[in-house]
Design a protein around this motif. Structure first.
Motif, PDB file in Angstrom:
ATOM      1  N   THR A 161     199.591  43.334  73.311  1.00 28.75           N
ATOM      2  CA  THR A 161     198.380  43.862  72.672  1.00 28.75           C
ATOM      3  C   THR A 161     198.405  43.598  71.175  1.00 28.75           C
ATOM      4  O   THR A 161     197.345  43.386  70.566  1.00 28.75           O
ATOM      5  CB  THR A 161     198.167  45.364  72.964  1.00 28.75           C
ATOM      6  OG1 THR A 161     199.327  46.092  72.590  1.00 28.75           O
ATOM      7  CG2 THR A 161     197.841  45.602  74.426  1.00 28.75           C
ATOM      8  N   GLY A 162     199.589  43.552  70.576  1.00 30.22           N
ATOM      9  CA  GLY A 162     199.697  43.185  69.158  1.00 30.22           C
ATOM     10  C   GLY A 162     199.262  41.742  68.929  1.00 30.22           C
ATOM     11  O   GLY A 162     198.596  41.433  67.927  1.00 30.22           O
TER      12      GLY A 162
ATOM     13  N   ARG B 214     195.551  41.767  69.067  1.00 29.97           N
ATOM     14  CA  ARG B 214     195.002  42.347  67.845  1.00 29.97           C
ATOM     15  C   ARG B 214     194.986  41.334  66.710  1.00 29.97           C
ATOM     16  O   ARG B 214     194.010  41.211  65.983  1.00 29.97           O
ATOM     17  CB  ARG B 214     195.776  43.597  67.418  1.00 29.97           C
ATOM     18  CG  ARG B 214     195.101  44.322  66.244  1.00 29.97           C
ATOM     19  CD  ARG B 214     196.037  45.187  65.450  1.00 29.97           C
ATOM     20  NE  ARG B 214     197.211  44.518  64.946  1.00 29.97           N
ATOM     21  CZ  ARG B 214     197.232  43.655  63.924  1.00 29.97           C
ATOM     22  NH1 ARG B 214     196.140  43.316  63.289  1.00 29.97           N
ATOM     23  NH2 ARG B 214     198.364  43.107  63.528  1.00 29.97           N
TER      24      ARG B 214
ATOM     25  N   ASP C 153     187.173  48.005  64.994  1.00 29.18           N
ATOM     26  CA  ASP C 153     188.526  48.480  65.287  1.00 29.18           C
ATOM     27  C   ASP C 153     189.281  47.433  66.116  1.00 29.18           C
ATOM     28  O   ASP C 153     189.262  47.483  67.349  1.00 29.18           O
ATOM     29  CB  ASP C 153     188.442  49.814  66.042  1.00 29.18           C
ATOM     30  CG  ASP C 153     189.790  50.489  66.209  1.00 29.18           C
ATOM     31  OD1 ASP C 153     190.841  49.836  65.991  1.00 29.18           O
ATOM     32  OD2 ASP C 153     189.793  51.678  66.565  1.00 29.18           O
TER      33      ASP C 153
ATOM     34  N   ASP D 225     192.362  47.128  66.781  1.00 26.05           N
ATOM     35  CA  ASP D 225     193.378  47.706  67.669  1.00 26.05           C
ATOM     36  C   ASP D 225     192.764  48.164  68.990  1.00 26.05           C
ATOM     37  O   ASP D 225     193.264  47.825  70.068  1.00 26.05           O
ATOM     38  CB  ASP D 225     194.083  48.887  66.998  1.00 26.05           C
ATOM     39  CG  ASP D 225     195.021  48.455  65.888  1.00 26.05           C
ATOM     40  OD1 ASP D 225     195.672  47.404  66.035  1.00 26.05           O
ATOM     41  OD2 ASP D 225     195.105  49.173  64.874  1.00 26.05           O
TER      42      ASP D 225
ATOM     43  N   ARG E  37     193.280  46.521  72.837  1.00 19.46           N
ATOM     44  CA  ARG E  37     193.660  47.304  74.020  1.00 19.46           C
ATOM     45  C   ARG E  37     192.611  47.167  75.125  1.00 19.46           C
ATOM     46  O   ARG E  37     192.945  47.020  76.300  1.00 19.46           O
ATOM     47  CB  ARG E  37     193.879  48.770  73.650  1.00 19.46           C
ATOM     48  CG  ARG E  37     195.165  49.016  72.867  1.00 19.46           C
ATOM     49  CD  ARG E  37     195.491  50.492  72.720  1.00 19.46           C
ATOM     50  NE  ARG E  37     194.425  51.257  72.088  1.00 19.46           N
ATOM     51  CZ  ARG E  37     194.260  51.380  70.767  1.00 19.46           C
ATOM     52  NH1 ARG E  37     195.104  50.793  69.940  1.00 19.46           N
ATOM     53  NH2 ARG E  37     193.269  52.108  70.280  1.00 19.46           N
TER      54      ARG E  37
END
Length: 195
Positions: free
Chosen positions: A129-130, A133, A149, A151, A155
């Protein structure tokens, strides 16, 4: 003259553990089996990994890291964010399919190990997920993607594509039509991100 024995390293132990797991499965594989495969005492293995659980966690992490490491090159590329994100999803799906299809016995073993290894799995999911992002943020900075957003968006992308990378769905990955369904999901996700 007798050959000099190889130095016992954590990497050699992990390689041997993977082979022992392939042969015996997670229920029957022991640290003694790993030591025997390496020609050392089980105490030598315990000097590198203090418990059987620590060894199993490390071999699981190694297996999961192969996927995230292979994807990191796509993340680092400096090119169109949309194409990069599409390539990342495609590479993730291909890597997971390869693991399930090329060595089904070892894949089944790792399914058991990942259930035991919450830490390694959590780190793996956070890494993936990083990576998402970072690509979403790059797309926002390039004016290609729109989100307040990155982040939460990363997700959401990860969860929306779960059917094509979560090992629980592996039995579906070779069914007819799966490629078209994958393409449709990725197209939908990318359309939703466009600025």
């Amino acid at each position: 003259m007798t050959p000099t024995p190889q130095t016992l390293t954590a990497e050699r132990i992990l390689e041997a553990t993977e082979e022992v797991l392939r042969r015996h499965g997670p229920a029957k594989a022991t640290v003694v089996d790993v030591a025997r495969a390496l020609g050392v005492s089980h105490g030598s293995v315990y000097r590198h990994f203090s418990t059987k659980a620590a060894l199993r966690e490390a071999v699981t992490k190694r297996w999961l890291d192969r996927t995230s490491d292979s994807l990191s090159g796509i993340v680092a590329e400096d090119r169109d964010p949309e194409a990069r994100l599409r390539d990342w999803f495609t590479a993730l799906f291909a890597a997971k399919r390869r693991k399930a299809g090329d060595d089904p016995e070892l894949f089944a073993t790792y399914m058991v190990l990942t259930e035991e290894s919450g830490g390694a799995v959590g780190e793996h999911l956070a890494e993936l997920t990083g990576q998402l992002r970072r690509m979403v943020q790059a797309g926002v900075e390039a004016g290609t993607f729109s989100t307040d957003d990155p982040d939460a968006t990363a997700r959401a992308l990860f969860h929306a594509s779960r059917r094509f990378h979560d090992p629980r769905y592996a039995p579906e990955w070779e069914q007819p039509g799966t490629e078209a369904e994958f393409d449709a999901v990725v197209d939908l996700l990318l359309r939703g991100l466009k600025a």
